[in-house]
Design an enzyme around this catalytic site. Sequence first.
Site, short mmCIF file in Angstrom:
data_model
loop_
_atom_site.label_atom_id
_atom_site.label_comp_id
_atom_site.label_asym_id
_atom_site.label_seq_id
_atom_site.Cartn_x
_atom_site.Cartn_y
_atom_site.Cartn_z
CG HIS A 313 -1.71 1.19 1.51
ND1 HIS A 313 -3.09 1.19 1.56
CD2 HIS A 313 -1.33 2.47 1.76
CE1 HIS A 313 -3.51 2.43 1.81
NE2 HIS A 313 -2.46 3.22 1.94
CD GLU A 314 1.59 3.53 3.81
OE1 GLU A 314 1.83 4.62 3.24
OE2 GLU A 314 0.54 3.35 4.46
CG HIS A 317 0.33 6.15 -0.77
ND1 HIS A 317 -0.85 6.43 -1.44
CD2 HIS A 317 -0.04 5.73 0.47
CE1 HIS A 317 -1.87 6.18 -0.64
NE2 HIS A 317 -1.41 5.74 0.52
CG ASP A 326 -4.77 6.58 1.12
OD1 ASP A 326 -4.53 5.41 0.82
OD2 ASP A 326 -3.94 7.32 1.69
CE1 TYR A 329 -6.70 4.89 3.85
CE2 TYR A 329 -8.46 6.34 4.59
CZ TYR A 329 -7.14 6.14 4.23
OH TYR A 329 -6.27 7.20 4.24
#
Lengths: 363, 159
Positions: A313-314, A317, A326, A329
């Site tokens: 996920h990170e 980004h 985002d 969620y």
Amino acid sequence: MSTSSRYLRWLVGGVVGFSLLSACGAPDEQIDTADGQSAPEATAGDVAVSLSMGSTALSARDDVQVTVTLTNVAGHPVKLLKRNTPVDGIKNELFNITRNGAAVQYIGRHYKWAAPEAGDFLTLGTGESLTRTVSLAGAYEFTETGSYSISYAEEIHGGGATQFASNSINVWVEGRPNVLPEEAGEREVTAFGLSTSGACTSTEVSSITTAFNSAKTYASGSLSYLTNTTPSGTARYTTWFGTYSSTGWNTVKSHFSSINSAFTTKSVVVDCSCSDSAYAYVYPSQPYKIYVCNAFWSAPNTGTDSKAGTLIHEMSHFTVVAATDDWAYGQSACKSLAKSSVTKARDNADSHEYFAENTPAQN
Amino acid sequence: MAATQGTEGATPAAALRCEVSAPQSVKAGEPVHVTFRLTNSTAQPLFVLTWRSPFEGEPRSRFLEITRDGTEVPYQGPMFKRGDPEAGDYATLAPGATAELKIEVSLAYDFSRPGTYRIAFRGPLMDVATQQAEVPRPLAQHRAMPVQCPVVETTIVAP
């Protein structure tokens, strides 16, 4: 324009004005028979050109490399002037590059060419392809950060409008100083691997290391799924990214290509100083530092909302990786997002995480 | 001087009315603040998840779209992966009450270059409840609520 680009643009004997030989060749040219080749020179439509890049966004530390494939689609062998191809690197203004619509300066070498001789040509057999990966960083100015559009510069090759037409690719490039062409090919690959900061305990370092290795497996597994599966509306794809389209599939594939490349070739720093209730955070313009927070520590190593998935996920980004946002969620909201907006789903970090975690497994 | 734009064109049924104001011009290098005024136009209290909204109070997500002379200005603040929210992640808005939220947008966006900056918050709010007992609730039970905030412009001038 920076000063460096100005003195970089040295001219070897003035501006080139080369053209496809037949148009204004010297009278003593004997190219057709010199080497006994019978192949005629490629004319409009004889050669298909395709461009590709491994990533859609590049940080200042990344080289700007493009893969060029020339395919003879003429139905008979054709001959090409080598310097009009990337076979020996970039020796001409081979590409059309624009940034936000404005032309980007060619800073590579300008040669004054002698009339071509037999050895200056290469022959492509019927259906034969030539592929080269070349660095654009020493040949074009990438001093400004922005969205660059790159295509093969067909119009300089003989004036035929479509002779060397290629697809156009878009890539986000972080501005960097110009480099001398000599240096461009010799840049070292950045050391890769994992380190930690922010006073991680030894237990934390151990669980970050395990999660990092699992994230690598997720990234390579996702990329190989998107590479080896016949693109279609598979359950795994549509659950997270909505109705199938080839554009959508390719976008997601390029995202995972970048994510995978970041995990395998970049120096990633995981920081333990955060005490927020969230899983983790990053500053998208500061690759590749990932701050892990409270929820990260109680997450399982793999599976839904896991440590490894959080790292996916990170990583997605970072602007130079996949520049995701985002929008939603959690699995439930991400499934809804896939139904309501494929564009946002493809731009959503959790959607990438859940695709990678693939829990429960779908084909 | 602040230019305030109202919610013309918003649906009459909008539970949350939104006004936004920003200075007409700011000298390059000085902080840029945008003020959101969100009014509960219903007869019930609203419990609003702060994530990805002006209720975060400081840049904590890319909830704004900012352009300079038509070109996107990249967000440079933090982006979080969130799990289920906690009670403290909700803001309460009594019936008729207005929350005024001043965001220092220059903390997370580069406003150093002169030009006309457009700042938009397009919503939605990720979760809004009408009963205090309903919050905090897990991600899977979130109910987004649209909110229409007008787009504001501010001009950065050379100092």
